[in-house]
Motif scaffolding. Structure first.
Motif, PDB file in Angstrom:
ATOM      1  N   ILE A  22       0.752  -1.196   0.042  1.00 56.86           N
ATOM      2  CA  ILE A  22       0.318  -0.259  -0.200  1.00 56.86           C
ATOM      3  C   ILE A  22       0.963   0.823   0.257  1.00 56.86           C
ATOM      4  N   ALA A  23       2.370   1.165   0.701  1.00 56.53           N
ATOM      5  CA  ALA A  23       3.176   2.340   0.417  1.00 56.53           C
ATOM      6  C   ALA A  23       3.360   3.253  -0.398  1.00 56.53           C
ATOM      7  N   TYR A 215       8.224   2.987  10.318  1.00 56.10           N
ATOM      8  CA  TYR A 215       7.340   2.734   9.572  1.00 56.10           C
ATOM      9  C   TYR A 215       7.054   4.367   9.115  1.00 56.10           C
ATOM     10  N   GLY A 216       7.006   5.135  10.408  1.00 59.65           N
ATOM     11  CA  GLY A 216       6.069   6.269  10.083  1.00 59.65           C
ATOM     12  C   GLY A 216       7.497   6.862   8.868  1.00 59.65           C
ATOM     13  N   VAL A 217       8.122   6.264   8.638  1.00 57.57           N
ATOM     14  CA  VAL A 217       9.050   6.747   7.220  1.00 57.57           C
ATOM     15  C   VAL A 217       8.464   5.782   5.827  1.00 57.57           C
ATOM     16  N   TYR A 218       8.482   4.316   6.324  1.00 55.01           N
ATOM     17  CA  TYR A 218       8.124   3.462   4.794  1.00 55.01           C
ATOM     18  C   TYR A 218       7.486   4.272   4.237  1.00 55.01           C
ATOM     19  N   THR A 219       5.944   4.151   5.593  1.00 53.51           N
ATOM     20  CA  THR A 219       4.942   4.950   4.533  1.00 53.51           C
ATOM     21  C   THR A 219       4.451   5.604   3.711  1.00 53.51           C
ATOM     22  N   TYR A 220       5.069   6.961   3.813  1.00 52.62           N
ATOM     23  CA  TYR A 220       5.237   7.913   2.952  1.00 52.62           C
ATOM     24  C   TYR A 220       6.851   7.521   1.775  1.00 52.62           C
ATOM     25  N   LEU A 221       7.648   6.775   2.043  1.00 53.32           N
ATOM     26  CA  LEU A 221       8.103   6.348   1.367  1.00 53.32           C
ATOM     27  C   LEU A 221       8.333   6.693  -0.098  1.00 53.32           C
ATOM     28  N   ASP A 222       7.360   7.228  -0.924  1.00 50.82           N
ATOM     29  CA  ASP A 222       7.119   7.766  -2.091  1.00 50.82           C
ATOM     30  C   ASP A 222       7.137   9.261  -2.234  1.00 50.82           C
ATOM     31  N   PRO A 223       6.037   9.908  -1.137  1.00 51.91           N
ATOM     32  CA  PRO A 223       5.842  11.650  -1.492  1.00 51.91           C
ATOM     33  C   PRO A 223       8.026  11.956  -0.783  1.00 51.91           C
ATOM     34  N   VAL A 224       8.775  11.237  -0.235  1.00 56.72           N
ATOM     35  CA  VAL A 224       9.630  12.099   0.989  1.00 56.72           C
ATOM     36  C   VAL A 224      11.069  11.507  -0.253  1.00 56.72           C
ATOM     37  N   VAL A 225      10.770  10.174  -1.069  1.00 58.83           N
ATOM     38  CA  VAL A 225      11.583  10.060  -2.481  1.00 58.83           C
ATOM     39  C   VAL A 225      11.721  10.893  -3.275  1.00 58.83           C
ATOM     40  N   HIS A 226      10.626  11.055  -3.772  1.00 57.70           N
ATOM     41  CA  HIS A 226      10.108  12.091  -4.434  1.00 57.70           C
ATOM     42  C   HIS A 226      10.749  13.322  -4.652  1.00 57.70           C
ATOM     43  N   ALA A 238      11.983  -0.373  -6.951  1.00 57.95           N
ATOM     44  CA  ALA A 238      13.297  -0.773  -7.166  1.00 57.95           C
ATOM     45  C   ALA A 238      13.785  -0.164  -5.643  1.00 57.95           C
ATOM     46  N   LEU A 239      13.275   0.705  -5.215  1.00 59.98           N
ATOM     47  CA  LEU A 239      14.053   0.723  -3.497  1.00 59.98           C
ATOM     48  C   LEU A 239      12.956  -0.019  -3.107  1.00 59.98           C
ATOM     49  N   ALA A 360      10.079  16.512   7.486  1.00 61.68           N
ATOM     50  CA  ALA A 360      10.086  16.290   8.727  1.00 61.68           C
ATOM     51  C   ALA A 360      10.130  14.915   9.123  1.00 61.68           C
ATOM     52  N   VAL A 361       9.296  13.740   7.790  1.00 63.89           N
ATOM     53  CA  VAL A 361       9.087  12.651   7.215  1.00 63.89           C
ATOM     54  C   VAL A 361      10.241  11.569   8.776  1.00 63.89           C
TER      55      VAL A 361
END
Length: 414
Positions: A22-23, A215-226, A238-239, A360-361
């Motif tokens: 879902i992330a 998990y607070g970071v993993y859940t929002y990995l998409d917007p953080v990495v983008h 891929a990540l 901030a995440v």
């Protein structure tokens, strides 16, 4: 070791794939259902919170059901819940589907661990639990990325259909291949007894902090990495593979590190490394160097996965060692604390994302990891935790305040 234990790993692979995939599809879900990524991220919170709070009493309710029948039914129920998610017309129905999926996952995961223990000798127990937990690592490496790619190509609903298929296959495999195992007794009293033990409570606090941070970071990995690199959904997929590869590597090496250095040292190292890595990730989100950030983020996420997974293995080893005669109950409490951390991690990360921004995440996650270091106390049994424990603690393990010796928890990856 009984090879049929691998059937249980298929189930943990299925449950893990649903939880992680879902992330990778959150932005698509938000766009299609006319919501924000941070709001849709609370679907992770809903799943984890229901799992954490409803899991133990639900398992107690079905404690007389033979494990083979219970696991088959739980897998089919999980399949129906994901089918409902795949056809959900709005966010409310999708949230209901996530609640039902959490109930099915809770009814599968803990009984699967108990069944694995029943199918092996005491000497094989660490390896058996490692195999069942290994399904979750494979979910990180293969299941979630495959589901994310499917969602990117065919839409996020296809990701839930993919999990539905996996759940049906799990039910068939368990029904046809798993032997009959006698049901266990009601463990409610045992869980309450464990919660009265200070070392167990410290252990559960570590589990909660570890998963809250990560998990607070993993859940929002998409917007953080983008924000840091400009990578899209395929890049995030891929990540996820890289992240899961780090977890798989940790699964092979963490038990040896625990045996050599002690569980306390491994846990402190994992939490410290997570905090440092998240500080670097936060820095990448505020720099305008996408090429450099892309080159850095892949090894960073690999190390993040290895550190998180090492911490998880250390925690399961720690809690199993604190209650050698009540491993199922202790690990059940571990899973509840884990998913409570996941639930609040999704909420905390969402607040950081919507209130401040992507940078901030990881900052919040790193701060929580540092606070988690305070809970690495009394990692081996003392006089108040197990009756008759006499073996000295393994070298390098921190027994925390209070005298006494206990059974070593450096027994391998469980």
């Amino acid at each position: 070791m009984n090879p049929r234990i691998h059937l249980l790993a298929l189930g943990t692979f299925t449950v893990g794939t649903e939880g992680y995939v879902i992330a990778g599809v959150l932005p698509s879900v938000a766009h299609d259902l006319h919501s924000s990524v941070s709001v849709c991220g609370q679907l992770v919170t809903v799943f984890a919170l229901v799992y954490a709070l409803a899991g133990p009493p639900l398992i107690g309710l079905f404690h007389r059901v033979p494990p083979k029948r219970l696991l088959t039914g739980a897998a089919l129920f999980f399949a129906l819940a994901n089918a409902l998610a795949a056809i959900a017309p709005d966010l409310t129905v999708l949230a209901v589907a996530r609640v039902l999926a959490a109930l099915g996952a809770a009814l599968f995961a803990a009984p699967a661990a108990a069944t694995a223990a029943a199918l092996c000798t005491p000497e094989e127990l660490p390896r058996a639990i490692s195999v069942t937990a290994g399904g979750n690592a494979v979910a990180l490496t293969l299941g979630a990325p495959i589901g994310t790619v499917i969602g990117s190509a065919l839409g996020w609903r296809a990701s839930f259909w993919f999990v539905t298929l996996l759940a049906v296959l799990t039910a068939v495999a368990v029904r046809t291949g798993l032997p009959e195992v006698p049901p266990g007794g009601n463990a409610a009293a045992g869980r309450l007894g464990l919660l009265r033990r200070a070392p167990v409570r410290w252990g559960l606090a570590t589990t909660f902090g570890l998963f809250l941070a990560a998990y607070g970071v993993y859940t929002y990995l998409d917007p953080v990495v983008h924000r840091a690199t400009g990578l899209g959904s395929n890049g995030v997929a891929a990540l996820m593979i890289v992240f899961g590869a780090g977890g798989l590597l940790a699964g092979r090496t963490a038990s040896r590190l625990i045996a050599r250095r002690g569980v306390a040292a491994v846990l402190r190292g994992a939490l410290t490394l997570i905090a440092g890595l998240l500080a670097v990730l936060a820095a990448l989100t505020v720099t305008d160097t996408p090429l450099i950030s892309t080159a850095v983020v892949f090894p960073l996420v690999f190390a993040f996965g290895a550190a998180w997974w090492s911490g998880g293995i250390g925690q399961q080893t720690r809690l199993a060692g604190l209650a050698p005669d009540q491993r199922a109950q202790a690990l059940g409490l571990h899973f509840s604390a884990q998913f409570l951390g996941v639930a609040l991690g999704g909420g905390l990360g969402g607040l950081a994302l919507s209130g401040v921004g992507p940078a901030a995440v990881p900052v919040v996650g790193g701060a929580v990891a540092l606070l988690g270091l305070l809970s690495i106390r009394r990692v081996t049994p003392g006089p108040d935790t197990t009756a008759g424990a006499a073996a000295p603690a393994a070298a390098g393990q921190d027994t925390g305040p209070g005298p006494g010796q206990g059974t070593s928890v450096a027994t391998g990856a469980v």
